[in-house]
Each structure stands twice: as C-alpha cells, then as structure tokens.
Design a protein around this motif. Structure first.
Motif, PDB file in Angstrom:
ATOM      1  N   THR A   1       0.849  -1.194   0.000  1.00 14.70           N
ATOM      2  CA  THR A   1       0.000   0.000   0.000  1.00 14.70           C
ATOM      3  C   THR A   1       0.879   1.236   0.000  1.00 14.70           C
ATOM      4  O   THR A   1       2.041   1.195   0.428  1.00 14.70           O
ATOM      5  N   ILE A   2       0.290   2.321  -0.477  1.00 17.69           N
ATOM      6  CA  ILE A   2       0.944   3.621  -0.424  1.00 17.69           C
ATOM      7  C   ILE A   2      -0.152   4.678  -0.425  1.00 17.69           C
ATOM      8  O   ILE A   2      -1.180   4.508  -1.087  1.00 17.69           O
TER       9      ILE A   2
ATOM     10  N   SER B   1      -8.675   3.825  -2.623  1.00 17.58           N
ATOM     11  CA  SER B   1      -9.592   4.118  -1.522  1.00 17.58           C
ATOM     12  C   SER B   1      -9.331   5.533  -1.014  1.00 17.58           C
ATOM     13  O   SER B   1      -8.290   5.780  -0.401  1.00 17.58           O
ATOM     14  N   PRO B   2     -10.271   6.451  -1.254  1.00 17.84           N
ATOM     15  CA  PRO B   2     -10.108   7.807  -0.717  1.00 17.84           C
ATOM     16  C   PRO B   2     -10.104   7.777   0.816  1.00 17.84           C
ATOM     17  O   PRO B   2     -10.870   7.039   1.431  1.00 17.84           O
ATOM     18  N   LEU B   3      -9.231   8.570   1.417  1.00 15.61           N
ATOM     19  CA  LEU B   3      -9.126   8.666   2.867  1.00 15.61           C
ATOM     20  C   LEU B   3      -9.696   9.997   3.357  1.00 15.61           C
ATOM     21  O   LEU B   3      -9.823  10.946   2.580  1.00 15.61           O
TER      22      LEU B   3
ATOM     23  N   SER C   1      -5.870  13.352  -6.438  1.00 13.73           N
ATOM     24  CA  SER C   1      -7.263  12.934  -6.544  1.00 13.73           C
ATOM     25  C   SER C   1      -7.347  11.495  -7.060  1.00 13.73           C
ATOM     26  O   SER C   1      -6.466  11.030  -7.801  1.00 13.73           O
ATOM     27  N   PRO C   2      -8.408  10.782  -6.694  1.00 17.07           N
ATOM     28  CA  PRO C   2      -8.594   9.433  -7.245  1.00 17.07           C
ATOM     29  C   PRO C   2      -8.642   9.462  -8.768  1.00 17.07           C
ATOM     30  O   PRO C   2      -8.118   8.551  -9.420  1.00 17.07           O
ATOM     31  N   GLU C   3      -9.219  10.508  -9.339  1.00 20.29           N
ATOM     32  CA  GLU C   3      -9.314  10.618 -10.797  1.00 20.29           C
ATOM     33  C   GLU C   3      -7.935  10.721 -11.438  1.00 20.29           C
ATOM     34  O   GLU C   3      -7.682  10.109 -12.483  1.00 20.29           O
TER      35      GLU C   3
ATOM     36  N   ARG D   1      -5.463   5.962  -0.736  1.00 17.12           N
ATOM     37  CA  ARG D   1      -4.646   4.784  -0.482  1.00 17.12           C
ATOM     38  C   ARG D   1      -4.724   3.865  -1.696  1.00 17.12           C
ATOM     39  O   ARG D   1      -5.804   3.462  -2.117  1.00 17.12           O
ATOM     40  N   LEU D   2      -3.558   3.561  -2.253  1.00 18.74           N
ATOM     41  CA  LEU D   2      -3.454   2.566  -3.312  1.00 18.74           C
ATOM     42  C   LEU D   2      -3.098   1.243  -2.652  1.00 18.74           C
ATOM     43  O   LEU D   2      -2.066   1.143  -1.979  1.00 18.74           O
TER      44      LEU D   2
END
Length: 151
Positions: A7-8, A95-97, A13-15, A103-104
């Motif tokens: 994970t990182i 996953s947006p935090l 932005s997720p986009e 988080r990837l």
C-alpha cells in the motif's frame, strides 16, 4: 497460494491516480516495474505487459483484464503455460481517505504448483518491484499542480 500486499498513500485525486493507472501506453515513461504495456483496460481484453525482473532483464506476458470499476479497481489474471501451474491475479484498489489522500492497495495472489518453489523470490523481488511502482506512481500523481481546497 501466496498473496503479496503493498500500500501507499498518495496526495492526489482518485481521478488523477486512476488516469495514470489505466493509461498503459505511458507506463514506459514512469513505471520502473511494468516497463511496457499495451492493450485496452476492459474486462475480457488481453493486455501485453513487460515487467523488469531484474536489472537488464524483463519478461513479457499477456494477462486478461478481470475487473475494472472506474476510479476504484483494476485487475488482471495472468497464467504461465497452462492454468494451475503458476497463476496470478494482480489488483489495484483506490480508496479515498478522510484527509483527502488516496490509499493505493497493490496486490497479487499467486496460485499453482510452482508457487511454493517461487515464494521466496516473489516475496523479495516482486514485492520490491511493486514498491518501486507504487512510489513512482505517487511521484507522478503528486507532480501535478496541487488540488484547490474548498473554503
């Protein structure tokens, strides 16, 4: 069965992160692990991916895209020679935090007769490749102008 999980957290932005992940044609510009990629990221489609196995060496394989949920999940399944010998399901999850970062989760689950013999190498070399890719993705995504905060 053996699963590698990495994970990182990325301050983009997720986009933005998603756009980089599915833009296979540009992997060679930034990705030190998947050094070349071609294909259409769509379920059922085959990709052509070349991974850096160690300095100066690479391996090319043709996995099938098994999941694509815009902005959230991109996954493929690759096989060596025939099903059950050495299969891998490679997955990216965004996953947006709460703090505005993303988080990837970058993982692969390996199955098959050869997995017990390759587990140590996978844990060392493949995990290192995932971590190099994660870091390079973070650098590329965060290199864009900062997002404006509401307020």
């Amino acid at each position: 069965m053996f699963t590698l999980d990495t994970t990182i957290d990325i301050n983009a932005s997720p986009e933005r992160i998603w756009a980089i992940l599915i833009d296979l044609a540009h992997y060679s510009e930034w990705n030190p692990f998947i050094i070349a990629a071609r294909g259409v990221p769509r379920p059922g489609q085959r990709l052509t991916l070349s991974i850096a196995t160690r300095p100066g060496r690479s391996m090319t394989f043709r996995p099938e895209v098994i999941a694509l949920k815009h902005g959230q999940v991109f996954a493929w399944r690759g096989r060596f020679l025939m099903p059950g010998l050495f299969d891998g399901e490679h997955t990216f999850v965004l996953s947006p935090l709460e703090d505005g970062t993303v988080r990837l989760s970058h993982s692969e689950t390996f199955r098959g007769l050869l997995v017990p013999f390759l587990r140590g190498k996978l844990d060392r070399e493949t995990r290192a490749g995932f971590n190099r890719m994660n870091h390079a993705l973070r650098v590329r995504a965060e290199a864009q102008p900062a997002r404006r905060q509401a307020g």
